[in-house]
Design an enzyme around this catalytic site. Structure first.
Site, PDB file in Angstrom:
ATOM      1  CE  LYS A  58      13.178   2.595  -3.116  1.00 40.49           C
ATOM      2  NZ  LYS A  58      12.920   1.325  -2.543  1.00 40.49           N
ATOM      3  N   GLY A  99       0.837  -1.048   0.334  1.00 45.20           N
ATOM      4  CA  GLY A  99       0.353   0.163  -0.507  1.00 45.20           C
ATOM      5  C   GLY A  99       0.955   1.146   0.126  1.00 45.20           C
ATOM      6  N   GLY A 101       5.574   4.418  -8.720  1.00 45.47           N
ATOM      7  CA  GLY A 101       6.316   3.417  -8.769  1.00 45.47           C
ATOM      8  C   GLY A 101       5.249   2.147  -9.125  1.00 45.47           C
ATOM      9  CG  HIS A 102       3.683   0.776  -4.920  1.00 47.68           C
ATOM     10  ND1 HIS A 102       3.923   2.129  -4.663  1.00 47.68           N
ATOM     11  CD2 HIS A 102       3.941  -0.190  -4.380  1.00 47.68           C
ATOM     12  CE1 HIS A 102       4.149   1.756  -3.569  1.00 47.68           C
ATOM     13  NE2 HIS A 102       4.744   0.185  -3.280  1.00 47.68           N
ATOM     14  CB  SER A 122       5.647   3.645   0.846  1.00 43.43           C
ATOM     15  OG  SER A 122       5.256   3.265  -0.145  1.00 43.43           O
ATOM     16  NE  ARG A 123      10.311   1.421   5.342  1.00 40.91           N
ATOM     17  CZ  ARG A 123      10.269   0.304   5.351  1.00 40.91           C
ATOM     18  NH1 ARG A 123      10.503  -0.042   4.047  1.00 40.91           N
ATOM     19  NH2 ARG A 123       9.992  -0.391   5.837  1.00 40.91           N
ATOM     20  CB  VAL A 135       8.767   4.734 -10.895  1.00 49.17           C
ATOM     21  CG1 VAL A 135       8.570   6.122 -11.566  1.00 49.17           C
ATOM     22  CG2 VAL A 135       8.488   3.569 -12.110  1.00 49.17           C
ATOM     23  CD  GLN A 144       7.589  -8.110   3.784  1.00 46.97           C
ATOM     24  OE1 GLN A 144       7.443  -8.154   3.338  1.00 46.97           O
ATOM     25  NE2 GLN A 144       8.250  -6.118   3.272  1.00 46.97           N
ATOM     26  N   GLY A 157       9.041  -5.128  -7.855  1.00 47.01           N
ATOM     27  CA  GLY A 157      10.270  -3.630  -9.003  1.00 47.01           C
ATOM     28  C   GLY A 157      11.652  -3.947  -8.593  1.00 47.01           C
TER      29      GLY A 157
END
Ligand code: AMP
Length: 282
Positions: free
Chosen positions: A153, A34, A39-40, A190-191, A180, A64, A151
């Protein structure tokens, strides 16, 4: 606009996907936690080109995160996420609760080796890949997608997930999507929402240094000097570097020279309380 189905239980998921499969339609899965960003959404667009139906999972996976990590503060933006996915005409969102994913008595873990134990993220986040491999295996078994998009990433994660699916004979094609970036080169994450204005201003240093290192290696500068100078530049910008490494792009094992490539450069560094990762091909 047709309403985007948001499924929260395994029973409804199974029933809904059975209808799709009965029509012979292919399914691509995009696993996420979420807090969706561009990028998502690029992953979703890629998935749409790969399959007739696209399922996006949204699950912030406790397995995780280590106890000291950011599970409780991880950004959660479900309403905005669903609006963005509806606009892309995603077919189904799988958003299980923790109790659905890990019911009382849950006791089975996947312990990945190979790319999960090469001394990169695994050194700094020893919990991480066990949690990722376990939840992704569950998602693959729950959704049984024809393909799944991840990704680049999270490059080591992409390799761990690919090995896991292969080793466990899960018949899913793993697709790696290019990273991206913001205009200034910072990889979307997200961070990034954690960054102060001052930290955000220096955050593109990671990508800039990766590109400089790649150029130096191609020009023949020694690996050791390239990485030492790169580390110093990142630290000068105010980061604490966890690693800056050149690895074999497929196996992620250490590599001594460009001749033994293809090389992937990978970096992880902390600025203030925020830990960022990035990587590029050489
Ligand atoms: P996350 O929600 O952070 O677990 O990420 C979900 C998926 O999105 C993973 O496969 C990530 O590698 C991918 N992803 C995250 N950020 C980016 C980005 N900037 N470019 C491409 N993929 C990304």
């Amino acid at each position: 606009m047709a309403k985007l189905p948001v499924v929260r239980t395994r029973t409804v998921l199974r029933r809904t996907l059975a209808h799709i499969r009965a029509r012979g339609e292919t399914i691509a899965l995009v696993p996420t936690m979420g807090a969706l960003h561009r990028g998502h959404l690029v992953l979703v667009q890629l998935a749409k080109r790969r399959a007739k139906r696209v399922v996006v999972s949204i699950f912030v996976n406790p397995a995780q995160f280590a106890p000291h990590e950011d599970l409780s503060s991880y950004p959660r933006t479900l309403a905005a996420d669903l609006a963005a996915l509806a606009a892309l005409k995603v077919d189904l969102v799988w958003a299980p609760s923790v109790a659905q994913m890990y019911p009382e008595g849950f006791a089975t873990q996947i312990i990945p080796a190979g790319p999960a134990t090469v001394g990169l993220e695994d050194t700094f986040r020893p919990h991480f890949f066990g949690g990722v491999a376990t939840v992704v295996a569950k998602l693959f078994l729950q959704v049984a997608p024809d393909s799944a998009v991840f990704g680049q990433k999270d490059y080591q994660q992409l390799k761990v997930v690919t090995a896991m699916a292969k080793d466990l004979d899960i018949p899913v094609k793993i697709i790696g999507a290019p990273t991206v970036r913001e205009k200034d080169g910072l990889a979307l994450s997200s961070r990034n929402a954690y960054l102060s204005a001052a930290e955000r201003a220096v955050a593109p240093t990671l990508y800039r240094v990766l590109k400089e290192c790649a150029a130096h290696l191609i020009a023949g500068k020694s690996m050791a000097a390239t990485l030492a100078d790169g580390c110093a530049a990142i630290e000068r910008a105010g980061f604490a570097v966890d690693y800056l490494e050149a690895r074999h792009a497929e196996t992620l094992v250490p590599i001594a020279s460009v001749k033994n490539g293809p090389i992937r450069l990978l970096v992880a560094a902390k600025i203030g309380k925020t830990r960022l990762i990035d990587n590029i091909a050489v």
